[in-house]
Design a protein around this motif. Structure first.
Motif, PDB file in Angstrom:
ATOM      1  N   GLU A 293     -47.986  16.041  11.750  1.00  0.00           N
ATOM      2  CA  GLU A 293     -48.231  16.443  10.371  1.00  0.00           C
ATOM      3  C   GLU A 293     -49.477  17.325  10.362  1.00  0.00           C
ATOM      4  OE1 GLU A 293     -46.699  16.430   6.626  1.00  0.00           O
ATOM      5  OE2 GLU A 293     -46.051  14.919   8.091  1.00  0.00           O
ATOM      6  N   THR A 294     -49.360  18.557   9.867  1.00  0.00           N
ATOM      7  CA  THR A 294     -50.510  19.472   9.918  1.00  0.00           C
ATOM      8  C   THR A 294     -51.642  19.004   9.002  1.00  0.00           C
ATOM      9  OG1 THR A 294     -49.497  20.867   8.216  1.00  0.00           O
ATOM     10  CG2 THR A 294     -49.090  21.449  10.528  1.00  0.00           C
ATOM     11  N   ASP A 295     -51.325  18.504   7.816  1.00  0.00           N
ATOM     12  CA  ASP A 295     -52.345  18.048   6.865  1.00  0.00           C
ATOM     13  C   ASP A 295     -51.916  16.711   6.255  1.00  0.00           C
ATOM     14  OD1 ASP A 295     -54.329  20.377   6.602  1.00  0.00           O
ATOM     15  OD2 ASP A 295     -52.376  21.373   6.359  1.00  0.00           O
ATOM     16  N   PRO A 296     -52.111  15.615   6.987  1.00  0.00           N
ATOM     17  CA  PRO A 296     -51.707  14.304   6.471  1.00  0.00           C
ATOM     18  C   PRO A 296     -52.654  13.840   5.367  1.00  0.00           C
ATOM     19  CG  PRO A 296     -52.873  14.049   8.537  1.00  0.00           C
ATOM     20  CD  PRO A 296     -52.718  15.523   8.323  1.00  0.00           C
ATOM     21  N   PRO A 297     -52.271  12.823   4.597  1.00  0.00           N
ATOM     22  CA  PRO A 297     -53.180  12.263   3.596  1.00  0.00           C
ATOM     23  C   PRO A 297     -54.491  11.787   4.224  1.00  0.00           C
ATOM     24  CG  PRO A 297     -50.958  11.473   3.241  1.00  0.00           C
ATOM     25  CD  PRO A 297     -50.946  12.191   4.553  1.00  0.00           C
ATOM     26  N   LEU A 298     -55.514  11.697   3.420  1.00  0.00           N
ATOM     27  CA  LEU A 298     -56.849  11.337   3.889  1.00  0.00           C
ATOM     28  C   LEU A 298     -56.819  10.006   4.637  1.00  0.00           C
ATOM     29  CD1 LEU A 298     -59.845  12.204   3.807  1.00  0.00           C
ATOM     30  CD2 LEU A 298     -60.079  10.758   1.744  1.00  0.00           C
ATOM     31  N   GLY A 299     -57.440   9.991   5.807  1.00  0.00           N
ATOM     32  CA  GLY A 299     -57.532   8.776   6.596  1.00  0.00           C
ATOM     33  C   GLY A 299     -56.344   8.538   7.513  1.00  0.00           C
ATOM     34  N   ARG A 300     -55.368   9.426   7.523  1.00  0.00           N
ATOM     35  CA  ARG A 300     -54.187   9.269   8.377  1.00  0.00           C
ATOM     36  C   ARG A 300     -54.255  10.225   9.568  1.00  0.00           C
ATOM     37  NH1 ARG A 300     -52.300   4.482   6.404  1.00  0.00           N
ATOM     38  NH2 ARG A 300     -52.476   4.556   4.119  1.00  0.00           N
ATOM     39  N   LYS A 301     -53.609   9.831  10.649  1.00  0.00           N
ATOM     40  CA  LYS A 301     -53.605  10.638  11.861  1.00  0.00           C
ATOM     41  C   LYS A 301     -52.516  11.708  11.794  1.00  0.00           C
ATOM     42  CE  LYS A 301     -55.330   6.891  14.804  1.00  0.00           C
ATOM     43  NZ  LYS A 301     -55.087   6.047  16.003  1.00  0.00           N
ATOM     44  N   ASN A 302     -52.754  12.798  12.517  1.00  0.00           N
ATOM     45  CA  ASN A 302     -51.772  13.883  12.552  1.00  0.00           C
ATOM     46  C   ASN A 302     -50.532  13.528  13.356  1.00  0.00           C
ATOM     47  OD1 ASN A 302     -54.662  15.255  12.516  1.00  0.00           O
ATOM     48  ND2 ASN A 302     -53.239  16.626  11.477  1.00  0.00           N
ATOM     49  N   THR A 303     -50.704  12.692  14.398  1.00  0.00           N
ATOM     50  CA  THR A 303     -49.644  12.498  15.381  1.00  0.00           C
ATOM     51  C   THR A 303     -49.155  11.058  15.424  1.00  0.00           C
ATOM     52  OG1 THR A 303     -50.590  14.250  16.744  1.00  0.00           O
ATOM     53  CG2 THR A 303     -49.033  12.764  17.810  1.00  0.00           C
ATOM     54  N   ASP A 304     -47.846  10.896  15.514  1.00  0.00           N
ATOM     55  CA  ASP A 304     -47.203   9.604  15.763  1.00  0.00           C
ATOM     56  C   ASP A 304     -46.215   9.772  16.906  1.00  0.00           C
ATOM     57  OD1 ASP A 304     -47.896   7.591  13.449  1.00  0.00           O
ATOM     58  OD2 ASP A 304     -47.531   9.519  12.454  1.00  0.00           O
ATOM     59  N   THR A 305     -46.119   8.771  17.759  1.00  0.00           N
ATOM     60  CA  THR A 305     -45.112   8.779  18.830  1.00  0.00           C
ATOM     61  C   THR A 305     -44.376   7.450  18.829  1.00  0.00           C
ATOM     62  OG1 THR A 305     -46.566   7.893  20.553  1.00  0.00           O
ATOM     63  CG2 THR A 305     -46.560  10.284  20.235  1.00  0.00           C
ATOM     64  N   ILE A 306     -43.109   7.498  19.215  1.00  0.00           N
ATOM     65  CA  ILE A 306     -42.282   6.293  19.310  1.00  0.00           C
ATOM     66  C   ILE A 306     -41.444   6.397  20.577  1.00  0.00           C
ATOM     67  CG2 ILE A 306     -40.471   4.904  18.259  1.00  0.00           C
ATOM     68  CD1 ILE A 306     -41.291   5.972  15.547  1.00  0.00           C
ATOM     69  N   ALA A 307     -41.585   5.415  21.463  1.00  0.00           N
ATOM     70  CA  ALA A 307     -40.749   5.333  22.662  1.00  0.00           C
ATOM     71  C   ALA A 307     -39.742   4.215  22.449  1.00  0.00           C
ATOM     72  CB  ALA A 307     -41.617   5.050  23.894  1.00  0.00           C
ATOM     73  N   LYS A 308     -38.456   4.479  22.738  1.00  0.00           N
ATOM     74  CA  LYS A 308     -37.385   3.518  22.449  1.00  0.00           C
ATOM     75  C   LYS A 308     -36.541   3.244  23.681  1.00  0.00           C
ATOM     76  CE  LYS A 308     -36.464   4.506  17.539  1.00  0.00           C
ATOM     77  NZ  LYS A 308     -35.406   4.902  16.569  1.00  0.00           N
ATOM     78  N   ALA A 309     -36.126   2.003  23.796  1.00  0.00           N
ATOM     79  CA  ALA A 309     -35.057   1.604  24.729  1.00  0.00           C
ATOM     80  C   ALA A 309     -33.954   1.001  23.882  1.00  0.00           C
ATOM     81  CB  ALA A 309     -35.573   0.603  25.754  1.00  0.00           C
ATOM     82  N   SER A 310     -32.738   1.508  24.023  1.00  0.00           N
ATOM     83  CA  SER A 310     -31.676   1.162  23.077  1.00  0.00           C
ATOM     84  C   SER A 310     -30.399   0.715  23.768  1.00  0.00           C
ATOM     85  CB  SER A 310     -31.353   2.369  22.184  1.00  0.00           C
ATOM     86  OG  SER A 310     -32.498   2.875  21.552  1.00  0.00           O
TER      87      SER A 310
END
Length: 315
Positions: A293-310
């Motif tokens: 997210e280039t400009d997330p809400p105040l106090g939030r991080k720009n990046t999220d990652t999720i690794a999955k085994a399904s």
């Protein structure tokens, strides 16, 4: 004598023509007919055609009569076409009629264990579904997901969403689409996000082994912000790039990248996955999701990652 000469000269011509005329009205010789009759008794088109060919070679003067007779016998053996029965036909074989008379759904359901970093850092479980059905002109696409994580009785990840897209196919490779999607992530800083838009898409490659398509178009995004109660609503541009590669029988790689641009912020999501067939419709999968997210809400991080085994069930 001069008056008799023309008749004398014409006599040989008449004698020569007589056998030809008589052959046209003569029946097939008995021995040839006997061979053909034996072939007719077999009720086999292949047998009749083979005997007919041999008899014609031995009796070429009667080829037309032999061919006509055998042709009638072979035609009589051909079964009549079966009557059409659309009432009891399988749904996959019933021809489409009307706007929403389409073939059965085709897709997958997956149950996953996942590890997250970013605005949520925890282990969680999730379930997702993808389904598609269509005719030559229309294709319905559905996606849905739900992820939930808890630690010491406290929920530290909860995200879910769904998307629907209707494609209208101009050709085998090009189409127009209408799309609507809804996403909610309690830890993203947004209460929820709603997007709706239109666009066009095109397959640059399309085969069982490899496919690549890109699509995009304008839209509208509505995003209430949790803490400030403000609403981020603005014109948006949506774009997507999808690749499917069948590495070998039972092993598939997929890469999906989507971008949603608005003037306040731009969202990029990339999902890479590798699926391996276990048996029948059951497969296992590993995937990695990256969201920025280039400009997330105040106090939030720009990046999220999720690794999955399904564990995946295809239908």
């Amino acid at each position: 004598m001069p008056k008799l000469l023309p008749a004398f000269l014409a006599a040989p011509l008449l004698m020569t023509a007589t056998p030809v005329l008589s052959q046209e009205v003569q029946t097939i010789p008995d021995i040839a007919q006997a061979l053909l009759d034996e072939a007719y008794k077999t009720q086999s088109s292949d047998e009749i055609l083979a005997v007919t060919k041999a008899v014609k070679a031995v009796f070429p003067d009667y080829a037309n009569q032999i061919e006509a007779q055998s042709g009638e016998k072979v035609a009589a053996l051909a079964p009549p076409p079966p009557p059409k029965d659309t009432k009891n036909a399988s749904p996959k074989t019933v021809p489409a009629r009307g706007l929403f008379a389409v073939s059965p759904w085709d897709g997958k359901i997956q149950a996953s264990g996942l590890l997250s970093t970013g605005n949520s850092e925890n282990a969680a479980v999730g379930i997702a579904i993808e389904a598609e059905r269509g005719t030559k002109k229309l294709t319905h696409n559905l996606k849905g997901y739900f992820d939930l994580g808890e630690s010491n009785g406290v929920t530290n990840q909860k995200r879910w969403g769904a998307a629907y897209q209707l494609d209208y196919n101009f050709s085998d490779r090009s189409y127009a689409f209408g799309r609507v999607s809804f996403d909610e992530d309690e830890f993203s800083g947004f209460d929820y996000r709603l997007f709706t838009g239109l666009g066009i898409g095109h397959y640059f490659a399309k085969s069982e082994a490899f496919s690549w398509k890109a699509e995009g178009g304008p839209g509208y995004r509505y995003s209430p912000i949790d803490e400030t109660s403000e609403v981020d609503e603005s014109f948006a541009v949506y774009a997507s790039n999808e690749i499917e590669w069948l590495i070998r029988e039972g092993v598939k790689f997929e890469q999906d990248v989507t971008v949603t641009w608005t003037s306040p912020t731009t969202t990029l999501q990339s999902v890479s996955s590798l699926t391996t067939q276990l048996w029948g419709d059951i497969s296992t999968g590993l995937s990695f999701e990256y969201r920025y997210e280039t400009d997330p809400p105040l106090g939030r991080k720009n990046t999220d990652t999720i690794a999955k085994a399904s564990l995946i069930y295809g239908f």
